[in-house]
Write an enzyme that holds these catalytic residues in place. Sequence first.
Site, short mmCIF file in Angstrom:
data_model
loop_
_atom_site.label_atom_id
_atom_site.label_comp_id
_atom_site.label_asym_id
_atom_site.label_seq_id
_atom_site.Cartn_x
_atom_site.Cartn_y
_atom_site.Cartn_z
N GLY A 8 0.77 -1.13 0.08
CA GLY A 8 -0.06 -0.06 0.14
C GLY A 8 0.82 1.43 -0.02
O GLY A 8 0.35 2.39 0.62
N LEU A 10 1.60 3.30 -2.20
CA LEU A 10 1.30 4.52 -3.00
C LEU A 10 0.40 5.35 -2.69
O LEU A 10 -0.26 6.24 -3.18
CB LEU A 10 0.93 3.97 -4.58
CG LEU A 10 1.87 3.03 -5.27
CD1 LEU A 10 1.45 2.68 -6.61
CD2 LEU A 10 3.32 3.84 -5.35
N GLY A 11 0.05 4.95 -1.42
CA GLY A 11 -1.45 5.71 -0.59
C GLY A 11 -0.70 7.01 -0.03
O GLY A 11 0.46 7.39 -0.02
N GLN A 12 -1.74 7.84 0.63
CA GLN A 12 -1.51 8.87 1.34
C GLN A 12 -0.19 8.76 2.38
O GLN A 12 0.88 9.60 2.41
CB GLN A 12 -2.50 9.40 2.23
CG GLN A 12 -2.30 10.90 2.85
CD GLN A 12 -3.51 11.05 3.84
OE1 GLN A 12 -4.25 10.40 4.23
NE2 GLN A 12 -3.23 12.64 4.39
N ASP A 34 2.10 -2.21 -4.27
CA ASP A 34 0.83 -1.79 -4.18
C ASP A 34 0.07 -2.73 -5.10
O ASP A 34 0.61 -3.15 -6.33
CB ASP A 34 0.95 -0.17 -4.47
CG ASP A 34 -0.35 0.42 -4.12
OD1 ASP A 34 -0.20 1.15 -3.08
OD2 ASP A 34 -1.48 0.04 -4.39
N ASP A 52 -1.32 -7.54 -4.49
CA ASP A 52 -2.72 -7.68 -3.90
C ASP A 52 -2.91 -8.36 -2.58
O ASP A 52 -2.66 -9.60 -2.70
CB ASP A 52 -3.82 -8.29 -4.99
CG ASP A 52 -5.19 -8.06 -4.57
OD1 ASP A 52 -5.47 -7.70 -3.36
OD2 ASP A 52 -6.08 -8.25 -5.29
N TYR A 142 -15.62 0.04 8.36
CA TYR A 142 -14.21 0.41 8.62
C TYR A 142 -13.72 0.25 9.91
O TYR A 142 -12.58 -0.46 10.18
CB TYR A 142 -13.90 1.78 8.20
CG TYR A 142 -12.51 2.24 8.32
CD1 TYR A 142 -11.56 1.78 7.50
CD2 TYR A 142 -12.17 3.57 9.18
CE1 TYR A 142 -10.11 2.36 7.62
CE2 TYR A 142 -10.96 3.79 9.16
CZ TYR A 142 -10.06 3.22 8.57
OH TYR A 142 -8.75 3.84 8.69
N LYS A 146 -11.04 -2.50 11.75
CA LYS A 146 -10.04 -1.97 12.60
C LYS A 146 -10.16 -2.76 13.95
O LYS A 146 -8.75 -2.88 14.39
CB LYS A 146 -10.00 -0.53 12.52
CG LYS A 146 -9.52 0.21 11.37
CD LYS A 146 -8.14 -0.15 10.75
CE LYS A 146 -7.53 0.31 9.44
NZ LYS A 146 -6.70 -0.19 9.07
P1 NAD Z 1 -4.69 5.19 1.19
O1 NAD Z 1 -6.20 4.81 0.77
O2 NAD Z 1 -4.24 6.68 0.69
O3 NAD Z 1 -3.65 4.11 0.73
C1 NAD Z 1 -3.94 2.84 0.59
C2 NAD Z 1 -2.86 2.01 -0.46
O4 NAD Z 1 -3.64 0.50 -0.43
C3 NAD Z 1 -3.36 2.58 -1.88
O5 NAD Z 1 -2.09 2.95 -2.42
C4 NAD Z 1 -4.09 1.57 -2.56
O6 NAD Z 1 -3.77 1.49 -4.02
C5 NAD Z 1 -3.50 0.37 -1.81
N1 NAD Z 1 -4.43 -0.83 -1.94
C6 NAD Z 1 -6.04 -1.02 -1.81
N2 NAD Z 1 -6.08 -2.17 -1.92
C7 NAD Z 1 -5.09 -2.95 -1.90
C8 NAD Z 1 -4.83 -4.35 -2.17
N3 NAD Z 1 -5.75 -5.13 -2.29
N4 NAD Z 1 -3.65 -4.81 -2.29
C9 NAD Z 1 -2.47 -3.99 -2.18
N5 NAD Z 1 -2.77 -2.81 -2.05
C10 NAD Z 1 -3.67 -2.23 -2.15
O7 NAD Z 1 -4.72 4.86 2.75
P2 NAD Z 1 -3.79 5.93 3.69
O8 NAD Z 1 -4.27 6.74 4.21
O9 NAD Z 1 -2.27 5.59 3.24
O10 NAD Z 1 -3.89 4.64 4.95
C11 NAD Z 1 -2.97 3.60 5.08
C12 NAD Z 1 -3.25 3.12 6.35
O11 NAD Z 1 -3.38 3.98 7.62
C13 NAD Z 1 -4.72 2.20 6.43
O12 NAD Z 1 -4.84 1.12 7.29
C14 NAD Z 1 -5.60 3.05 6.87
O13 NAD Z 1 -6.77 2.63 7.67
C15 NAD Z 1 -4.91 3.66 8.27
N6 NAD Z 1 -5.25 5.03 8.57
C16 NAD Z 1 -5.20 6.18 7.81
C17 NAD Z 1 -5.70 7.50 8.18
C18 NAD Z 1 -5.35 8.81 7.41
O14 NAD Z 1 -6.07 9.65 7.74
N7 NAD Z 1 -4.93 8.69 6.21
C19 NAD Z 1 -5.93 7.62 9.58
C20 NAD Z 1 -6.19 6.65 10.22
C21 NAD Z 1 -5.69 5.11 9.87
N1 SER Z 2 -8.57 9.04 8.31
C1 SER Z 2 -9.41 7.85 8.39
C2 SER Z 2 -10.70 7.77 7.70
O1 SER Z 2 -11.31 9.00 7.63
C3 SER Z 2 -9.55 7.63 9.93
O2 SER Z 2 -8.92 6.18 9.90
O3 SER Z 2 -11.28 7.01 7.31
#
Ligand code: NAD
Ligand code: SER
Length: 315
Positions: A8, A10-12, A34, A52, A142, A146
């Site tokens: 994952g 490439l995500g935020q 990713d 995946d 969600y 978690k």
């Molecule tokens: P995001 O959605 O920005 O990134 C998720 C990444 O996972 C994406 O690049 C997507 O392409 C990849 N992905 C999706 N399905 C997939 C699969 N089947 N196999 C492999 N890769 C896959 O999410 P994020 O914000 O970077 O969050 C990362 C983690 O942090 C998550 O567990 C999320 O629940 C947790 N989190 C994030 C936040 C937030 O504010 N960003 C807050 C609390 C918790």
């Molecule tokens: N930033 C996340 C959301 O809003 C919290 O886990 O889903």
Amino acid sequence: MKKILVIGALGQIGSELAAAFNERYGKENIIVADVADDKNKLFPGNIFEKIDVTDSDSIEAAIKRHGIDTIVNLAAILSATGEKNPALAWKINIDGLLNVIHSGIKYKLDRIMVPSSIAVFGPQSVLYNTPQDTVLVPNTMYGVTKVVGEMLGDYYFKKTGLDFRGIRYPGVISNKTMPGGGTTDYAVEIFYEAVKNKKYTCFLSAESCLPMIYMPDCIRATIMLLEADRSKLRHCGNYNVGAMSFTPEILADEIKKHIPEFTIDYRPDFRREIARYWPASVDDSAARAEWGWQPEWDLPHTVADMLGTIGSRNL
Ligand code: NAD
Ligand code: SER
């Protein structure tokens, strides 16, 4: 912890966490993965694996190919998207997580890290200074995934010794990769709209107070927990971590100090209902006591840095 697989990436969070890992551990030791292609060439110097999480063979193949001993799994469906497609949220957040856990046990990995979220809390939880160990009955799919994820981490740690770690991230504010389908996304979008159009229509209501963290603190907390001495940890995947708390109204007032003509209005949608039962602030005393957590970024400094960085781009 010699070879780290970031799923994952490439995500935020992954896009900045993997970059920080490159700096700290050397890019030859960081394998980024990713389900999506790295179209924007975020990691030109790293080995990229198309993985995946719902396909355990793709995880195991990467572990064997690269001698992976640590996995950071960031692949997930976030809260707003999860409410639109709960079955998909379960598949990726739980079936995918179990694949990572089972691979971790099978290949005797050193440790795995999987984030949790403030979404584990629900209507029965205390709203302010929410304790770490408390009733967890979330009202989103969600949040359900978690809570189950935290419980699976705890269960397999006790049963098999798998070193499972995770933080309940607050909403993460950042300026490199846009957030994907969360309820706290407004706290990123607002900066781009403030710079571009001097106005923003918020999908939460003015008084929706949520805990938030700026990306540099999020990265620092993650690395601190990842590197922490296991013998000092009394928890597994459920650390509360606090940094700042604010409402959209307070954030807008802070932005106005830099852009006086900025205006905000409110059109709350279903995400307001999700945010309603999340904490306004969290008690992170366990993270402070067990691995030394201490936030560095408050709201005024975060806003100044976000506006400075985004403002310097040609939007
Ligand atoms: P995001 O959605 O920005 O990134 C998720 C990444 O996972 C994406 O690049 C997507 O392409 C990849 N992905 C999706 N399905 C997939 C699969 N089947 N196999 C492999 N890769 C896959 O999410 P994020 O914000 O970077 O969050 C990362 C983690 O942090 C998550 O567990 C999320 O629940 C947790 N989190 C994030 C936040 C937030 O504010 N960003 C807050 C609390 C918790
Ligand atoms: N930033 C996340 C959301 O809003 C919290 O886990 O889903």
